[in-house]
Design a protein around this motif. Sequence first.
Motif, PDB file in Angstrom:
ATOM      1  N   LEU A 118       0.793  -1.199   0.128  1.00 13.72           N
ATOM      2  CA  LEU A 118       0.078   0.117  -0.209  1.00 13.72           C
ATOM      3  C   LEU A 118       0.761   1.336  -0.017  1.00 13.72           C
ATOM      4  N   MET A 135      -6.205  -3.785   0.171  1.00 17.65           N
ATOM      5  CA  MET A 135      -7.354  -2.935   1.214  1.00 17.65           C
ATOM      6  C   MET A 135      -8.440  -3.807   1.530  1.00 17.65           C
ATOM      7  N   ASN A 139      -9.643  -5.200   5.377  1.00 16.66           N
ATOM      8  CA  ASN A 139     -10.962  -4.518   5.797  1.00 16.66           C
ATOM      9  C   ASN A 139     -11.661  -5.962   6.059  1.00 16.66           C
ATOM     10  N   MET A 163      -1.209   3.847   8.232  1.00 17.20           N
ATOM     11  CA  MET A 163      -2.293   3.666   7.520  1.00 17.20           C
ATOM     12  C   MET A 163      -3.027   4.837   7.228  1.00 17.20           C
ATOM     13  N   ILE A 167      -4.419   6.094   3.574  1.00 17.40           N
ATOM     14  CA  ILE A 167      -5.987   6.372   3.228  1.00 17.40           C
ATOM     15  C   ILE A 167      -6.232   7.678   2.661  1.00 17.40           C
TER      16      ILE A 167
END
Length: 169
Positions: A118, A135, A139, A163, A167
């Motif tokens: 990420l 992601m 989640n 994180m 985001i």
Amino acid sequence: MQEDKDLVHEFVENGGLSCLIKVGSDADQNYQNYILRAIGQVMLYVDGMYGVMRHNETIQWLYSLTASKFRLVQKTALKLLLVFVEYVETNCLLLVQAVGAVDNNRGAALWSNVMNLLRDHDSNSGDSELLIYAMTLVNKVLNGIPELDTYYDQIDALEEQGMATIIQK
């Protein structure tokens, strides 16, 4: 395996998953892709999925492949992990155990492989599919953790690795 579902049961019961992981750990990306496809076929069957659920080393290997330098290996490993956690909610805890085993063994923070994917999204050549899989996996796992202590341990590890910044991007 596609033509004989009994083969899957025999394969799992006779240590086939361990054999695949052993061969796949030392293999090049082409063989790893073949092995990932084979694991995907095994997971299609109830006996195969239960075999994977009982064989945490398979999940550990799949998670470790998310750190591969080869995009197709990463993507396929993430897809299989998604299939695994979507099968039954309790598989989320099995993945958390696998992540802990792999990352603790390397002396890395929990979920560091996924966080590196990420975080390095700029170098992922615009591979938004890879980022979506990563992601979605995070989640789904967080959503499936029933106990608060484990949930917050995972959240803390993700937050410590940035994180919130990811985001926002």
